[in-house]
Design a protein around this motif. Structure first.
Motif, short mmCIF file in Angstrom:
data_model
loop_
_atom_site.label_atom_id
_atom_site.label_comp_id
_atom_site.label_asym_id
_atom_site.label_seq_id
_atom_site.Cartn_x
_atom_site.Cartn_y
_atom_site.Cartn_z
N GLU A 116 0.81 -1.22 0.00
CA GLU A 116 0.00 0.00 0.00
C GLU A 116 0.85 1.27 0.00
O GLU A 116 0.32 2.37 -0.16
N ASP A 117 2.14 1.14 0.18
CA ASP A 117 3.04 2.30 0.16
C ASP A 117 2.98 2.96 -1.22
O ASP A 117 3.00 2.28 -2.25
N THR A 118 2.93 4.28 -1.27
CA THR A 118 2.77 4.98 -2.55
C THR A 118 3.92 4.72 -3.51
O THR A 118 3.70 4.61 -4.72
N THR A 119 5.12 4.60 -3.02
CA THR A 119 6.27 4.30 -3.89
C THR A 119 6.14 2.91 -4.49
O THR A 119 6.36 2.71 -5.69
N ILE A 120 5.77 1.94 -3.68
CA ILE A 120 5.66 0.56 -4.14
C ILE A 120 4.46 0.39 -5.07
O ILE A 120 4.54 -0.32 -6.08
N LYS A 121 3.36 1.07 -4.78
CA LYS A 121 2.15 0.93 -5.60
C LYS A 121 2.37 1.36 -7.05
O LYS A 121 1.72 0.85 -7.95
N LYS A 122 3.26 2.29 -7.28
CA LYS A 122 3.46 2.77 -8.66
C LYS A 122 4.45 1.91 -9.46
O LYS A 122 4.55 2.08 -10.67
N LEU A 123 5.14 0.98 -8.82
CA LEU A 123 6.08 0.13 -9.54
C LEU A 123 5.33 -0.81 -10.48
O LEU A 123 4.26 -1.31 -10.15
N LYS A 124 5.89 -1.05 -11.64
CA LYS A 124 5.24 -1.89 -12.65
C LYS A 124 5.41 -3.38 -12.36
O LYS A 124 4.52 -4.18 -12.63
N THR A 125 6.56 -3.76 -11.81
CA THR A 125 6.82 -5.17 -11.53
C THR A 125 7.44 -5.31 -10.15
O THR A 125 8.36 -4.58 -9.79
N LEU A 126 6.91 -6.26 -9.39
CA LEU A 126 7.46 -6.63 -8.09
C LEU A 126 7.85 -8.10 -8.17
O LEU A 126 7.12 -8.90 -8.76
#
Length: 140
Positions: free
Chosen positions: A96-106
Motif C-alpha cells: 500500500e506504500d505509494t512508492t511501491i504501488k506505482k512500480l510496474k513489476t514486483l
C-alpha cells in the motif's frame, strides 16, 4: 482495540543487530555479516514494524529503481512475534506504500511463504519453485 504495532520507513529505528542475527541463520542469508546487513539496508527502501515502545517486530527491504521494478528481500518477523499476523500486516503495508504501488513489476524469491504472497497477488513465475511476481506492466 488498541493497535499494538506501528510501521516506519525510518532506518534509524531499525535494530540492525537483531535483524542480522535473524538473517544470518536463515536459509537465504546464512552467514550474512553485520557489515553486509548494514550495507544492504543503506542501499534499499526499508520498512520496520515495531511495538509501541519501539521494539523490532519485523523488517523488509525492497531493492528498487523507484519507477519500474522492486525486489522484495529479507522479509522477516522475529521469532517471538511469529504466528501473530505481523507478516501479513507488514506485506500489506508495503504493497500500500505509494512508492511501491506505482512500480510496474514486483518480484521475490521464497522457499516457504508462497501462500502468504499469493493472497496479495503474487504469482509463481514459470516452473520455478522459488520466484514469484506481480506484473502490472502491459507490453504491446
Amino acid at each position: 482495540m488498541k493497535k499494538d504495532y506501528f510501521i516506519s520507513k525510518d532506518k534509524s529505528l531499525l535494530n540492525v543487530e537483531e535483524i542480522q542475527k535473524f538473517i544470518a541463520t536463515s536459509y537465504w542469508g546464512n552467514g550474512r555479516t553485520l557489515d553486509e546487513v548494514k550495507l544492504t539496508i543503506e542501499n534499499s527502501y526499508c520498512f520496520g514494524i515495531y511495538t509501541p515502545d519501539n521494539k523490532q517486530i519485523g523488517f523488509a527491504r525492497i531493492v528498487t529503481d523507484y519507477i519500474y521494478f522492486g525486489y522484495f528481500m529479507d522479509v522477516i518477523i522475529l521469532d517471538k512475534f511469529q504466528g501473530q499476523g505481523y507478516g501479513k500486516i507488514l506485506v500489506h503495508a508495503i504493497l500500500e506504500d505509494t512508492t511501491i504501488k506505482k512500480l510496474k513489476t514486483l518480484a521475490l524469491k521464497t522457499k516457504d511463504a508462497h501462500h502468504l504472497y499469493e493472497r496479495y497477488g503474487f504469482d509463481k513465475i514459470g516452473d520455478s519453485p522459488l520466484w514469484m511476481s506481480i506484473d502490472r506492466q502491459i507490453l504491446q
